[in-house]
Design a protein around this motif. Structure first.
Motif, PDB file in Angstrom:
ATOM      1  N   ALA A  80       0.777  -1.278   0.100  1.00  0.00           N
ATOM      2  CA  ALA A  80       0.002  -0.029  -0.069  1.00  0.00           C
ATOM      3  C   ALA A  80       0.988   1.121   0.047  1.00  0.00           C
ATOM      4  O   ALA A  80       0.437   2.308  -0.476  1.00  0.00           O
ATOM      5  N   GLU A  81       1.938   1.161   0.478  1.00  0.00           N
ATOM      6  CA  GLU A  81       2.841   2.398   0.551  1.00  0.00           C
ATOM      7  C   GLU A  81       3.628   2.615  -0.698  1.00  0.00           C
ATOM      8  O   GLU A  81       4.207   3.781  -0.826  1.00  0.00           O
ATOM      9  N   ILE A  82       3.701   1.584  -1.515  1.00  0.00           N
ATOM     10  CA  ILE A  82       4.677   1.584  -2.727  1.00  0.00           C
ATOM     11  C   ILE A  82       3.849   2.128  -3.985  1.00  0.00           C
ATOM     12  O   ILE A  82       2.580   1.491  -4.279  1.00  0.00           O
ATOM     13  N   VAL A  83       4.410   3.147  -4.643  1.00  0.00           N
ATOM     14  CA  VAL A  83       4.062   3.726  -5.900  1.00  0.00           C
ATOM     15  C   VAL A  83       5.002   3.130  -6.948  1.00  0.00           C
ATOM     16  O   VAL A  83       6.134   3.264  -7.069  1.00  0.00           O
ATOM     17  N   ALA A  84       4.089   2.075  -7.884  1.00  0.00           N
ATOM     18  CA  ALA A  84       5.170   1.546  -8.784  1.00  0.00           C
ATOM     19  C   ALA A  84       5.696   2.418  -9.955  1.00  0.00           C
ATOM     20  O   ALA A  84       4.840   3.522 -10.310  1.00  0.00           O
ATOM     21  N   VAL A  85       6.829   2.420 -10.596  1.00  0.00           N
ATOM     22  CA  VAL A  85       7.533   3.082 -11.265  1.00  0.00           C
ATOM     23  C   VAL A  85       8.097   2.102 -12.369  1.00  0.00           C
ATOM     24  O   VAL A  85       8.638   1.290 -12.443  1.00  0.00           O
ATOM     25  N   ASP A  86       7.179   2.492 -13.684  1.00  0.00           N
ATOM     26  CA  ASP A  86       7.523   1.690 -14.961  1.00  0.00           C
ATOM     27  C   ASP A  86       7.431   0.286 -14.718  1.00  0.00           C
ATOM     28  O   ASP A  86       8.190  -0.572 -15.184  1.00  0.00           O
ATOM     29  N   GLY A 138      15.731   9.145   4.722  1.00  0.00           N
ATOM     30  CA  GLY A 138      14.925   9.673   6.049  1.00  0.00           C
ATOM     31  C   GLY A 138      13.500  10.067   5.865  1.00  0.00           C
ATOM     32  O   GLY A 138      12.644   9.885   6.574  1.00  0.00           O
ATOM     33  N   ALA A 139      13.055  10.137   4.440  1.00  0.00           N
ATOM     34  CA  ALA A 139      11.742  10.131   4.281  1.00  0.00           C
ATOM     35  C   ALA A 139      11.109   8.763   4.406  1.00  0.00           C
ATOM     36  O   ALA A 139       9.827   8.394   4.660  1.00  0.00           O
ATOM     37  N   VAL A 140      11.860   7.656   3.816  1.00  0.00           N
ATOM     38  CA  VAL A 140      11.617   6.370   4.046  1.00  0.00           C
ATOM     39  C   VAL A 140      11.215   5.917   5.542  1.00  0.00           C
ATOM     40  O   VAL A 140      10.150   5.358   5.411  1.00  0.00           O
ATOM     41  N   LEU A 141      11.993   6.567   6.078  1.00  0.00           N
ATOM     42  CA  LEU A 141      11.712   6.122   7.529  1.00  0.00           C
ATOM     43  C   LEU A 141      10.319   6.503   7.982  1.00  0.00           C
ATOM     44  O   LEU A 141       9.483   5.882   8.585  1.00  0.00           O
ATOM     45  N   LEU A 142       9.850   7.782   7.375  1.00  0.00           N
ATOM     46  CA  LEU A 142       8.511   8.367   7.950  1.00  0.00           C
ATOM     47  C   LEU A 142       7.456   7.509   7.392  1.00  0.00           C
ATOM     48  O   LEU A 142       6.434   7.038   7.681  1.00  0.00           O
ATOM     49  N   VAL A 143       7.498   7.038   5.978  1.00  0.00           N
ATOM     50  CA  VAL A 143       6.751   6.234   5.130  1.00  0.00           C
ATOM     51  C   VAL A 143       6.619   5.049   6.159  1.00  0.00           C
ATOM     52  O   VAL A 143       5.439   4.348   6.237  1.00  0.00           O
ATOM     53  N   ARG A 144       7.466   4.393   6.394  1.00  0.00           N
ATOM     54  CA  ARG A 144       7.621   3.065   7.413  1.00  0.00           C
ATOM     55  C   ARG A 144       6.710   3.437   8.529  1.00  0.00           C
ATOM     56  O   ARG A 144       6.047   2.377   9.104  1.00  0.00           O
ATOM     57  N   LEU A 145       7.108   4.305   9.419  1.00  0.00           N
ATOM     58  CA  LEU A 145       6.492   4.857  10.495  1.00  0.00           C
ATOM     59  C   LEU A 145       5.024   4.930  10.345  1.00  0.00           C
ATOM     60  O   LEU A 145       4.148   4.241  10.937  1.00  0.00           O
ATOM     61  N   ALA A 146       4.638   5.495   9.413  1.00  0.00           N
ATOM     62  CA  ALA A 146       3.091   5.725   9.138  1.00  0.00           C
ATOM     63  C   ALA A 146       2.565   4.305   9.035  1.00  0.00           C
ATOM     64  O   ALA A 146       1.452   3.911   9.319  1.00  0.00           O
ATOM     65  N   ALA A 147       3.129   3.658   8.110  1.00  0.00           N
ATOM     66  CA  ALA A 147       2.343   2.393   7.752  1.00  0.00           C
ATOM     67  C   ALA A 147       2.326   1.467   9.004  1.00  0.00           C
ATOM     68  O   ALA A 147       1.311   0.899   9.577  1.00  0.00           O
TER      69      ALA A 147
END
Length: 379
Positions: A186-192, A339-348
């Motif tokens: 759910a947190e991943i946006v597919a790229v190509d 650092g932003a990946v950490l926040l994505v993981r915390l949010a999830a």
């Protein structure tokens, strides 16, 4: 009164340099994530006030503005790029949060992006020597690369090779299990067409990790060095972003949110940069009026197992709370995005759990700096 909140936290898959995203420039990685976050907050009807992105090894220029245009946000949306080395993505979100708190913005997209695969190769003009990285400190100060510095940190803090390998095995085990359960989907946006992280390996167990030789020790020095390629992160490509806004707008959107409770930056000995997250976390906890034992969730950049373990020891953390779905050793470390990946993981993790305790995101940074943020769920 204007406590900023984080909503719609998303990231790309994290690709090992030279693999899935070998031809993707850093703005090409950032744009799909920005577009996905913008779509999530579009029902508010509000304009995006700014885009703030962290990056440390790109081609220069203003990545945030280029990526915002590429994402189709419109020519009216500005952008600014932040460089605090490996803490850039977290610092970008902090800067966006400060502006929302100050009533200088209502809606900012913030995060970070990095493409190790397409980072330009430069040379010093006087010697022709290849430019590897910017200095972390001026002449007269220690300026070690992060790998040798992690080796020294392990000695200074008494973090054994066995403990580092055990942490690396845990990272891979937890990341592969989470990936198999669809935890990251759910947190991943597919790229190509790329929709999954490509680094986690279930086969990276203790027996295999024990075969790795020390990566930074003098080969003639028997038994020296405990940091290996196995208990370190990989060079990676990826991006992560989220919307930073007010609680009122988050409620209007009906989006689950994390409130930014406290932030801090700190600095210390440039010879031991891997420990920088500890004083930053101490300061953030103090500003939040919290003790480490009151945390329920922790994400610390796993650049090296020695580094995250030394920070954990310094803070007195419960290791079970740290990177519970694996960290950068398994997933990869796209420097300016991490650092932003950490926040994505915390949010999830926090928004899926029946646990109201706050969470900590923290990064150690080359040159002896650290950055940290405390977040909590909005009821």
């Amino acid at each position: 009164m204007n406590a900023p909140v984080l909503v719609a936290a998303r990231r790309t898959p994290i690709g090992t340099a030279g693999r899935a995203f070998t031809q993707h420039t850093v703005d090409a990685l950032a744009a799909p994530v920005l577009a996905a976050v913008a779509e999530a907050v579009a029902p508010s009807g509000r304009s995006i006030d700014d885009v703030v992105l962290g990056n440390c090894m790109g081609p220069g220029g203003d990545l945030a503005r280029v990526a915002a245009l590429r994402a189709g946000l419109g020519t009216h949306v500005p952008g600014v790029t932040v460089d605090r080395q490996c803490g850039s993505g977290l610092d970008a979100v902090m800067q966006a949060a400060s502006r929302v708190r100050a009533n200088d913005a209502d809606l900012v997209l913030a995060g970070g992006a990095e493409s190790a695969s397409t980072a330009p190769r430069r040379h010093w003009p006087d010697s022709g020597e290849r430019y590897r990285r910017a200095p972390f400190a001026p002449p007269g100060f220690p300026d070690p690369d992060m790998g040798p510095a992690a080796d020294r940190l392990a000695v200074v803090c008494g973090v054994s090779r066995a403990r580092q390998d055990a942490w690396a095995a845990r990272s891979h085990e937890r990341a592969t299990a989470a990936q198999a359960r669809g935890v990251f989907d759910a947190e991943i946006v597919a790229v190509d067409g790329v929709a999954h992280d490509d680094r986690p390996r279930a086969t990276m167990d203790l027996a295999r990790l024990a075969r790795f030789r020390p990566a930074f020790a003098d080969p003639d020095e028997t038994g020296a060095g405990t940091v290996t390629a196995g208990n370190s992160c990989g060079f990676s490509d990826g991006a992560a972003a989220m919307a930073v806004t007010t609680e009122r707008i988050a409620r209007e959107l009906g989006l689950p949110a994390l409130r930014v409770r406290a932030t801090a930056v700190a600095a210390g000995d440039p010879a031991l940069p891997g420990l920088g997250a500890a004083p930053a976390a101490h300061a953030a906890l103090a500003r939040a009026g919290l003790a480490a034992h009151e945390l329920g969730f922790v994400e610390i950049t796993e650049a090296f197992a020695a580094q995250v373990l030394a920070v954990s020891d310094e803070l007195g953390l419960d290791e079970e709370l740290i990177s519970a779905d694996g960290g950068a050793i398994a997933l990869g470390h796209p420097w300016g995005a991490s650092g932003a990946v950490l926040l994505v993981r915390l949010a999830a993790r926090m928004l899926a759990a029946d646990d109201a305790r706050p969470g900590l995101a923290a990064c150690s940074i080359g040159g002896g700096q650290g950055v940290a943020m405390i977040v909590e769920r909005v009821a």
